[in-house]
Design an enzyme around this catalytic site. Structure first.
Site, PDB file in Angstrom:
ATOM      1  N   HIS A 195      78.578  31.421  34.696  1.00 28.77           N
ATOM      2  CA  HIS A 195      79.914  31.890  35.059  1.00 28.77           C
ATOM      3  C   HIS A 195      80.952  31.454  34.037  1.00 28.77           C
ATOM      4  O   HIS A 195      81.975  32.097  33.853  1.00 28.77           O
ATOM      5  CB  HIS A 195      80.244  31.484  36.487  1.00 28.77           C
ATOM      6  CG  HIS A 195      79.395  32.246  37.445  1.00 28.77           C
ATOM      7  ND1 HIS A 195      78.299  31.687  38.066  1.00 28.77           N
ATOM      8  CD2 HIS A 195      79.421  33.543  37.802  1.00 28.77           C
ATOM      9  CE1 HIS A 195      77.702  32.624  38.788  1.00 28.77           C
ATOM     10  NE2 HIS A 195      78.369  33.749  38.658  1.00 28.77           N
ATOM     11  N   GLU A 246      70.591  42.071  43.567  1.00 26.55           N
ATOM     12  CA  GLU A 246      70.466  41.014  42.558  1.00 26.55           C
ATOM     13  C   GLU A 246      69.301  40.078  42.837  1.00 26.55           C
ATOM     14  O   GLU A 246      69.076  39.115  42.132  1.00 26.55           O
ATOM     15  CB  GLU A 246      71.780  40.247  42.364  1.00 26.55           C
ATOM     16  CG  GLU A 246      72.573  39.956  43.589  1.00 26.55           C
ATOM     17  CD  GLU A 246      73.946  39.358  43.274  1.00 26.55           C
ATOM     18  OE1 GLU A 246      74.314  39.210  42.099  1.00 26.55           O
ATOM     19  OE2 GLU A 246      74.638  39.012  44.237  1.00 26.55           O
ATOM     20  N   ASP A 260      72.125  37.984  38.073  1.00 25.78           N
ATOM     21  CA  ASP A 260      71.214  37.302  38.977  1.00 25.78           C
ATOM     22  C   ASP A 260      69.845  37.960  39.022  1.00 25.78           C
ATOM     23  O   ASP A 260      68.828  37.284  39.122  1.00 25.78           O
ATOM     24  CB  ASP A 260      71.818  37.246  40.391  1.00 25.78           C
ATOM     25  CG  ASP A 260      72.830  36.115  40.487  1.00 25.78           C
ATOM     26  OD1 ASP A 260      72.491  34.996  40.066  1.00 25.78           O
ATOM     27  OD2 ASP A 260      73.953  36.355  40.953  1.00 25.78           O
ATOM     28  N   CYS A 267      77.141  46.258  37.981  1.00 24.82           N
ATOM     29  CA  CYS A 267      78.320  45.455  37.620  1.00 24.82           C
ATOM     30  C   CYS A 267      77.929  44.159  36.920  1.00 24.82           C
ATOM     31  O   CYS A 267      78.784  43.343  36.609  1.00 24.82           O
ATOM     32  CB  CYS A 267      79.159  45.159  38.859  1.00 24.82           C
ATOM     33  SG  CYS A 267      78.257  44.257  40.121  1.00 24.82           S
TER      34      CYS A 267
END
Ligand code: PEP
Ligand code: MG
Length: 578
Positions: A195, A438, A462, A509
């Site tokens: 992240h 994911e 993920d 996404c």
């Protein structure tokens, strides 16, 4: 002599600036005995340190820029409140007296007993406060030891125009550094889709992760060059090198200007197929960049960033205000609000401080945590429903892996809709509910799950992590991170095909969607809807409008049948030249 250090470039761009080392080594604390007659002086020394800590924090507070996208003031206030707590004002004083020890040692003992209390706490917010408490204690210790304060409240001077070097950075730290004008980030650990990396990209800060042992070669205030595209850091570059990088930096700026000419072009392939291209955002403030690139809406709004840098979760009204801000900025265009996804590296501090499951990626994260802690979840659900009355809103659930999770969510939503009706609070009764694909289990069973939801979106960050069994934040296994791995591609293909068969809109996404190397491959696999970080938006748009779909499917199918990485890369190159 120029020293070149290689890491993983995770956010493009070139920066030239001075190094600021963010996580200095742990401070060492020694115990010594204070004679009875000097105990009062020692207590006095401790209390003066508390006053100095107050002053430092107040000064930092006064320097907070007005339009910060996160509540930095609340973050500093939380530290100020902690400084008033009897744990810190009385506890160490009693310990100085009872142990006849120095103030640093008393504070260390007090710290240990506070830690035990935090460790026993179940509440994730208490756990987050543990980090605040540690930062406050560290500040006092440094004052007592006469060492400069750590930049935990991120004083502007430490970051403005500088390049930060840290072992690791959590998103909260990055956001604050960004506000103070940091020009690049370099970390020893981290992976391409950690992240930290995603946030650096979306904020447009050049970044390199996985630069192991970099502090061995670098010192504060040394001038370095960071090449975020190539993952290279250069130290001691001469005039020629400096000039070369200044030129490249200019060329990148020129390219951005050239790309901006594409803003108003329709997003249609050369053979006339319309493609949906939206943006990922983390904060309402990101809407400025989204508008700049003329995005067709927001395909992923990561709401967990609303929870950062604060000691209590946002309430329903705060959620609502943030969503309304985005909706107003979108002016009729759609937004997909993703419910809270914490539990991995987003809210917590650095890895070693995570008091979570032994493997947080497989633990109580995202929808799992939300269903367990509904006090945390419901205000957000209520706010999303209420926001849906004001614009084109969709709700998306992260990390769904079982049917029960969808059923349970639907039950909660029935309750919430009832409550809202009773209070005459408007909402869209047909608010579309979608899930992220994911987890491989979900990709494999898309045909079974798609009929129960309104839309799907593939989260490759993920999906790759779970398919290839590698921690997305761990640079030690980052060499295995491969979006073009046939297992990943097959899962993507299965998901797209199953969603199409069920007539459910499917998008992507994850970061792969915004990576220029894979856009044509994804088109070839049948993807027609992308949501990418706004920094990559125009580049992806350019690739799409220069693509001819006919022919891509054939090459993409060939890649699905290829095992060797080198062969896949060769086919990918052909596909990208197509
Ligand atoms: C993903 O996993 O691809 C994704 C978009 O979600 P996040 O990166 O926030 O986990
Ligand atoms: Mg994800």
């Amino acid at each position: 002599m120029t020293l070149t250090v290689h890491g993983i470039g995770v956010s493009k761009g070139i920066a030239i600036g001075k190094i600021h080392i963010f996580n200095p080594k742990e401070i060492e604390i020694h115990q010594y005995c204070i004679p009875q007659q000097h105990l009062e002086d020692e207590i006095d020394r401790f209390q003066r340190a508390l006053v100095t800590a107050h002053d430092q924090l107040r000064q930092a507070r006064a320097k907070v820029p007005k339009h910060s996208s996160v509540d930095i003031v609340a973050f500093i206030d939380a530290h100020l409140i902690m400084l008033e707590d009897s744990f810190l004002t009385r506890g160490p004083v009693e310990l100085i007296q009872s142990h006849q020890c120095n103030a640093e040692w008393a504070l260390k003992l007090q710290h240990e007993s506070i830690l035990k209390i935090f460790e026993q706490a179940e509440d994730p917010y208490l756990k987050a406060r543990k980090m605040d408490m540690e930062q406050v204690i560290n500040r006092i210790q440094r004052i007592l030891l006469g060492q400069p304060a750590l930049s935990v409240t991120l004083e502007e001077t430490a970051f403005s125009k500088n390049i930060v070097l840290a072992n690791d950075l959590n998103p909260a730290e990055i956001i604050l550094m960004h506000h103070y004008g940091v020009v690049a980030l370099v970390t020893e650990s981290g992976g391409e889709t950690s992240h930290t990396a995603i946030l650096a990209r979306s904020l447009g800060i050049p970044a390199i992760v996985g630069l192991r042992h970099a502090p061995r070669y670098l010192q504060n205030n040394e001038t370095v060059i960071v090449d975020g595209s190539r993952g290279v850091l250069l130290l001691g570059g001469d005039e020629t090198i400096l000039h070369y990088y200044q030129q490249r930096r200019q060329a990148q700026k020129d390219r951005r200007i050239a790309l901006s000419a594409l803003k108003s072009a329709p997003i249609v392939t050369k053979d006339g197929v319309p493609i949906i291209l939206q943006s990922n955002i983390e904060f309402p403030e990101d809407m400025r960049t989204v508008k700049e690139v003329s995005s067709e809406g927001v395909g992923l709004y990561r709401t967990e960033f609303l929870f950062m840098n604060r000691s209590s979760p946002p309430d329903e009204e705060e959620h609502l205000e943030a969503y309304l801000q985005v909706i107003r900025a979108l002016d009729g265009q759609p937004v997909t609000i993703r419910t809270l996804d914490i539990g991995l590296d987003k809210l917590e501090g650095k890895k070693v401080e995570r008091p979570l499951a032994s493997n947080p990626a497989l633990g109580l994260r995202a929808i799992r945590l939300c269903l367990k802690d509904q006090k945390l979840f419901k205000p957000q659900l209520r706010a999303i429903l209420r926001a849906s009355a004001a614009g084109q809103v969709r709700m998306m659930i992260p990390l769904v892996s079982s049917f029960q999770e969808i059923t349970q969510l639907r039950h909660i939503l029935v309750e919430i809709r009832k409550e809202l009706k009773q209070k005459s609070q408007p909402f869209d009764p047909d608010l579309p509910i979608g899930i992220m694909v994911e987890v491989p289990a979900m990709a494999i069973c898309t045909d079974l799950f798609a009929p129960c939801v309104d839309f799907l979106s593939i989260g490759t960050n993920d999906l790759i992590q779970y398919t290839l069994a590698l921690d997305r934040g761990d640079d030690a296994v980052n060499y295995l991170y491969d979006p073009a791995h046939p297992a990943v591609l097959r899962l993507i293909k299965m998901t797209i095909d199953a969603a199409d068969q069920c007539n459910k809109p499917i998008s992507m996404c994850g970061e792969m969607a915004g990576d220029g190397r894979y856009v044509r491959l994804l088109l070839g696999l049948g993807l027609r809807s992308f949501s990418v970080n706004p920094e990559s938006f125009l580049e992806v748009k350019q690739i799409i409008i220069n693509s001819q779909l006919a022919g891509l499917t054939h090459l993409a199918t060939q890649i699905l049948e290829t095992g060797a990485h080198a062969d896949i890369m060769a086919l990918l190159e052909r596909l990208n030249r197509h």
